[in-house]
Write an enzyme that holds these catalytic residues in place. Structure first.
Site, PDB file in Angstrom:
ATOM      1  N   SER A  17       0.815  -1.331   0.000  1.00 38.74           N
ATOM      2  CA  SER A  17       0.137  -0.016  -0.028  1.00 38.74           C
ATOM      3  C   SER A  17       1.006   1.181  -0.014  1.00 38.74           C
ATOM      4  O   SER A  17       0.599   2.158  -0.766  1.00 38.74           O
ATOM      5  CB  SER A  17      -0.801  -0.162   1.218  1.00 38.74           C
ATOM      6  OG  SER A  17      -1.650  -1.181   1.305  1.00 38.74           O
ATOM      7  N   ARG A  40       1.111   7.970   5.947  1.00 39.41           N
ATOM      8  CA  ARG A  40       0.132   7.096   6.762  1.00 39.41           C
ATOM      9  C   ARG A  40      -1.188   7.676   6.805  1.00 39.41           C
ATOM     10  O   ARG A  40      -2.142   6.870   7.013  1.00 39.41           O
ATOM     11  CB  ARG A  40       0.975   6.895   8.231  1.00 39.41           C
ATOM     12  CG  ARG A  40       0.045   5.931   9.160  1.00 39.41           C
ATOM     13  CD  ARG A  40       0.959   5.394  10.119  1.00 39.41           C
ATOM     14  NE  ARG A  40       2.135   4.636   9.690  1.00 39.41           N
ATOM     15  CZ  ARG A  40       1.890   3.274   9.439  1.00 39.41           C
ATOM     16  NH1 ARG A  40       0.519   2.528   9.410  1.00 39.41           N
ATOM     17  NH2 ARG A  40       2.753   2.466   8.862  1.00 39.41           N
ATOM     18  N   HIS A  43      -2.713   6.425   3.772  1.00 40.04           N
ATOM     19  CA  HIS A  43      -2.901   4.882   4.038  1.00 40.04           C
ATOM     20  C   HIS A  43      -4.275   4.726   5.028  1.00 40.04           C
ATOM     21  O   HIS A  43      -4.998   3.751   4.567  1.00 40.04           O
ATOM     22  CB  HIS A  43      -1.816   4.409   4.609  1.00 40.04           C
ATOM     23  CG  HIS A  43      -1.802   2.851   5.044  1.00 40.04           C
ATOM     24  ND1 HIS A  43      -2.156   2.521   6.442  1.00 40.04           N
ATOM     25  CD2 HIS A  43      -1.812   1.853   4.318  1.00 40.04           C
ATOM     26  CE1 HIS A  43      -2.152   0.936   6.268  1.00 40.04           C
ATOM     27  NE2 HIS A  43      -2.007   0.692   5.215  1.00 40.04           N
TER      28      HIS A  43
END
Lengths: 212, 212
Positions: A17, A40, A43
């Site tokens: 990812s 992040r 994500h």
């Protein structure tokens, strides 16, 4: 049980990812260590708007890492954000995550004074936690408004403010207030954010110190 | 403490936010009771992409309301989603929210079998909870893959699947698998979703039954 070849395990999914996210960020020049925080957040949301929205004061991530290494606590404005923080990593460095929103004394004082529980929670954190504090605010603009007032009153407790409430009313203005407050910040400008984003930013910092 | 005129209280903010959201949805024809679910997801994310992504099987919301009225439990794949669900409202109707992800027996079995904790959590829910179950999945595509296998094996436990994991790997496919499963669903097609979205959908259903 499906055959194991049909799926990947979580760490493998995460690595792949992040590679996909990085491939979409080629034109974004944000350097490390901020870049890992941005990745992040994307994500966690699958929302590339954060590449435009997420704003860092000078050295904010480095300041956050130093705070965490030295045992700073994290204070959130929702139990959901608190639940999302990797508390076992935080604890390795001496820190604890707190959310006072559901405390009966906070509810009682908020009702008595006609203010929000988020505001009273911020006051309670600065009054009762004798530590350097990182605030991770993903929901209540009034938490940011109150933190700004606390800083202006001279309190030294808020050392980093992660200001990412989501919403349509008061949110944009409250975030800009934090950007002007003089306290180190990580802010998602505009309407977007959330408890998940607040927790993701905390975890992005923690994972730079230790990844379980 | 800032002067009270500087800010609004949470319920007032929420009402005004929903009015703003509705004003942006004029061209969206989605009827009630689905429309309220969509609006709460946008309220939680400030992301209007959900007006395109959020997909409901026939009468999914009505089915969810009947389940909750009759005491169905909710099973999540993260403690964060579980923390975000208004459990006191769920409890009024006899339901409980569960997350087995942090259970030591789940971790041990997942490690032993080489599968994800999310998969074992789904199995544990269907095996141990002797009730109608609503699954609210905001994180792990493998939870959806496992639920699909459980349904295909003949289990009647999953009565509604809220399939909104976020991510870049396996996520889109796992959601489409649920859409084809034959179980009533609320799914955010594509990459977006999250634990916050899963909790918001649960709360949107609960608030149609009772608003504290």
């Amino acid at each position: 049980m499906p055959d194991k070849t049909e799926y990947m395990m979580p760490m493998e999914i995460e690595q792949r990812s992040f590679a996909i996210i990085e491939s979409h960020l080629r034109e974004i020049t944000l350097p490390e260590p901020e870049r890992s925080v941005l990745k992040r957040v994307i994500h966690t949301t699958a929302d590339f708007d954060y590449a435009e929205n997420l704003t860092f004061s000078e050295n904010a991530v480095q300041i956050g890492l130093e705070l965490l290494k030295n045992g700073a606590d994290i204070v959130t404005d929702t139990n959901m954000a608190c639940a999302g923080i990797r508390k076992e990593v935080l604890a390795r460095f001496g820190g604890t995550a707190h959310c006072f929103m559901a405390d009966p004394d906070v509810a009682a004082e908020a009702a008595h004074r006609g203010v929000t529980r988020a505001m009273v929670s911020m006051e309670k954190a600065c009054r009762t936690l004798q530590k350097n504090l990182i605030f991770a605010i993903g929901n209540a603009p009034t938490a940011l408004i109150q933190l700004d007032a606390i800083v202006r009153s001279g309190s030294q407790a808020p050392k980093l403010i992660i200001g990412v409430p989501v919403g349509f009313v008061n949110v944009v203005e409250a975030k800009e207030m934090i950007i002007r407050s003089g306290v180190p910040y990580i802010v998602a400008r505009g309407r977007k954010g959330g408890s998940n984003v607040a927790a993701a930013i905390c975890n992005a910092l923690l994972y730079q110190l230790y990844r379980p």
